[in-house]
Design a protein around this motif. Structure first.
Motif, short mmCIF file in Angstrom:
data_model
loop_
_atom_site.label_atom_id
_atom_site.label_comp_id
_atom_site.label_asym_id
_atom_site.label_seq_id
_atom_site.Cartn_x
_atom_site.Cartn_y
_atom_site.Cartn_z
N LYS A 165 0.83 -1.21 0.00
CA LYS A 165 0.00 0.00 0.00
C LYS A 165 0.86 1.25 0.00
N LEU A 166 1.98 1.24 0.74
CA LEU A 166 2.87 2.40 0.80
C LEU A 166 3.49 2.68 -0.56
N TRP A 167 3.88 1.62 -1.26
CA TRP A 167 4.49 1.82 -2.59
C TRP A 167 3.48 2.44 -3.56
N ARG A 168 2.23 2.03 -3.53
CA ARG A 168 1.21 2.61 -4.40
C ARG A 168 0.91 4.07 -4.01
N THR A 169 0.96 4.35 -2.69
CA THR A 169 0.73 5.73 -2.24
C THR A 169 1.83 6.67 -2.74
N LEU A 170 3.08 6.24 -2.62
CA LEU A 170 4.19 7.07 -3.08
C LEU A 170 4.17 7.25 -4.58
N ARG A 171 3.74 6.24 -5.29
CA ARG A 171 3.70 6.36 -6.76
C ARG A 171 2.66 7.39 -7.19
N ILE A 172 1.50 7.38 -6.50
CA ILE A 172 0.48 8.38 -6.83
C ILE A 172 0.94 9.78 -6.41
N ALA A 173 1.61 9.88 -5.24
CA ALA A 173 2.07 11.19 -4.74
C ALA A 173 3.17 11.77 -5.61
N SER A 174 3.89 10.97 -6.35
CA SER A 174 4.98 11.48 -7.18
C SER A 174 4.47 12.34 -8.32
N LYS A 175 3.19 12.26 -8.64
CA LYS A 175 2.64 13.06 -9.74
C LYS A 175 2.00 14.36 -9.26
#
Length: 539
Positions: free
Chosen positions: A462-472
């Motif tokens: 879940k953390l990896w998906r959160t960071l990926r969305i936040a990178s945009k």
């Protein structure tokens, strides 16, 4: 039709007529009985059956089974067709044997020249003959024959391979003179099987059967060799000869009484039909012995007719011998022309005979069953109709899963459901706040290492998906995250805090603006590192 006389009057007259006629005249009278059998036995059969049975039995006593074989068969068929199948008049309920069937054979001279003598096996002729010769009467007839002809049935010959090792033991094959008294002595056991309850006689029977079967095998091999040699000679000459014996001849061959002359013994042994008849007798007797094993007798413990049951129990060694001998006889009968068909026929008859033996042991229960009442028939019919009727299926049968998830939702077909934006739209960052918090709580409450490992993997996903969305959208806030912790900066209220911080630190930013032109900012480095990390994860 008017019933003005006794029901059995016609058969009384026929009985008197048969007594006054010759065999040819009796045949004509019997033609009349056969042509009107159904009409004469249709009514009041119970009052006629004793007269019919007495007349037919008296006629059979006058007939010769050797010369009037067909006529005897006609009489038996008439009785079978007239009497019911389960009638006890033709059933030997007490299990008595035909002890009057005596087999006489020639006693060959040994040390004197007084010519052949007739031996009555059942009447004690062997003992009388032993006294005339001057010997002591042995216990059994077969023992006397063995003593007179000096036959050692216990001797064995061993066959060797080329390497000198013993391959097996084979008993010697007796010649015709030695086998002759042993062979015909077996008929005494065939006519009275209960004599085998005596251990010495059972031993004699075993020796006689092994000697007989060994001789039969030798005769069969000799005939096969002569037949192959004859066929080779005929093929060389190029001429065709008709065979002397056919399968039809074997089928119609019938021996009501064996000829026991010593001069005919070689011819009888060479006859395939004769050998088969003797071995079928042996099969019947061996099946009788196998019915006396403890396992077979346990199946007939609760029968009512105890007169056909015997207290004698066959020992395990004798039972093994009987089973092995039956297998050898079965293999021998399957050889030759139509051998497999012949043995299958014999085995079928013997198998069905076991059912008749059990029926007799159960005191011949009737085959007829009472007719079914009308009420029982109607109930059975209604039950069958209900069982075969089409039944309405339930919407959700018992024990099945709920398949409502397969139905269309909101009146949309499958393609519209695949086009739903919720299937491919990117979720919001705030949607991961609750699941990550629950994982943190569960991770603190976990007790085992395995459970902790599973929760840690779920939180990392879940953390990896959160960071990926936040990178945009929130790339500038990623530097505040410390190894997956302090995620509140990414979730709600992070924008206002960031503006206030910039207003408070405005002067510092202007002071350092000159140096910022010459070096990349921390946010820029963080963005570059995150892009490289995401690129490696994507790869």
């Amino acid at each position: 039709m008017l019933e003005q006389c006794e029901a059995a009057l016609v058969f009384w007259l026929v009985e008197e007529l048969l007594d006054s006629q010759t065999i040819d005249g009796c045949s004509k009278v019997f033609d009349y009985l056969e042509s009107r059998r159904e009409r004469m036995t249709a009514k009041n059969f119970k009052g006629k059956q004793l007269v019919i049975l007495r007349a037919c039995n008296e006629l059979l006593r006058r007939l010769s089974r050797a010369e009037d074989t067909v006529f005897c068969g006609r009489v038996f068929i008439y009785l079978f067709q007239s009497f019911p199948l389960g009638d006890k008049s033709s059933v030997n309920l007490r299990g008595e044997y035909h002890v009057d069937n005596v087999t006489l054979f020639d006693e060959l001279p040994i040390n004197d020249a007084r010519g052949p003598r007739i031996v009555d096996v059942d009447a004690g002729g062997i003992q009388q003959l032993a006294k005339q010769v001057g010997q002591e009467a042995p216990a059994t007839e077969l023992d006397l024959a063995q003593n007179d002809y000096a036959i050692d049935v216990s001797t064995e010959t061993k066959s060797f391979k080329m390497d000198g090792k013993v391959q097996g033991t084979e008993k010697p094959v007796l010649d015709m003179d030695e086998l002759y008294p042993i062979f015909w002595s077996l008929q005494d056991y065939f006519s009275t099987p209960t004599k085998l309850f005596d251990p010495p006689k059972l031993t004699s029977f075993r020796a006689g059967m092994e000697a007989t079967l060994g001789k039969f095998k030798q005769v069969y091999r000799d005939i096969e060799v002569r037949g192959s040699a004859r066929s080779m000679d005929e093929s060389r000459r190029g001429t065709k000869r008709k065979r002397g014996g056919t399968c039809e001849d074997l089928a119609i061959s019938f021996n009501p009484k064996y000829l026991t002359s010593r001069d005919l013994f070689e011819l009888e042994i060479s006859d395939l039909a004769f050998r088969r008849h003797v071995l079928v007798q042996a099969l019947i007797l061996i099946d009788f012995l196998l019915s006396l094993t403890p396992k077979a007798k346990s199946k007939l413990e609760n029968v009512s007719n105890k007169s056909v049951l015997y207290a004698y129990t066959l020992e395990e060694e004798d039972a093994n011998w009987a089973t092995r001998m039956r297998t050898d006889i079965a293999a021998y009968l399957q050889q030759g022309a139509e051998g497999k068909f012949y043995y299958r026929m014999v085995d079928t008859v013997l198998s069905r005979d076991k059912n008749w033996v059990r029926w007799k042991a159960e005191n011949c229960p009737p085959f007829q069953r009472t007719s079914v009442s009308a009420e029982a028939f109607v109930d059975a019919k209604n039950g069958a109709q209900k069982a075969c009727a089409n039944k309405r299926l339930r919407a959700t049968p018992l024990g099945t899963l709920d398949l409502s998830f397969l139905s269309d939702e909101e009146n949309r077909d499958g393609l519209d459901q695949l086009k739903d934006p919720n299937r491919y739209s990117i979720p919001k960052i705030e949607d991961f706040s609750g699941p990550i918090g629950e994982d943190d709580f569960d991770l603190e409450m976990a007790k085992t290492e395995e459970e902790k490992q599973l929760l840690a993997n779920a939180r990392a996903s879940k953390l990896w998906r959160t960071l990926r969305i936040a990178s945009k959208s929130k790339l500038n806030l990623l530097d505040r995250i410390d190894d997956g912790h302090n995620l509140q900066a990414l979730f709600g209220g992070s924008g206002d805090e960031n503006g206030a911080r910039k207003a408070a630190d405005g002067d510092d930013i202007e002071t350092e603006s000159s140096s910022a032109l010459h070096r990349p900012s921390t946010e820029t480095l963080t963005t570059i590192e995150l892009d490289s990390t995401l690129a490696r994860g994507t790869m």
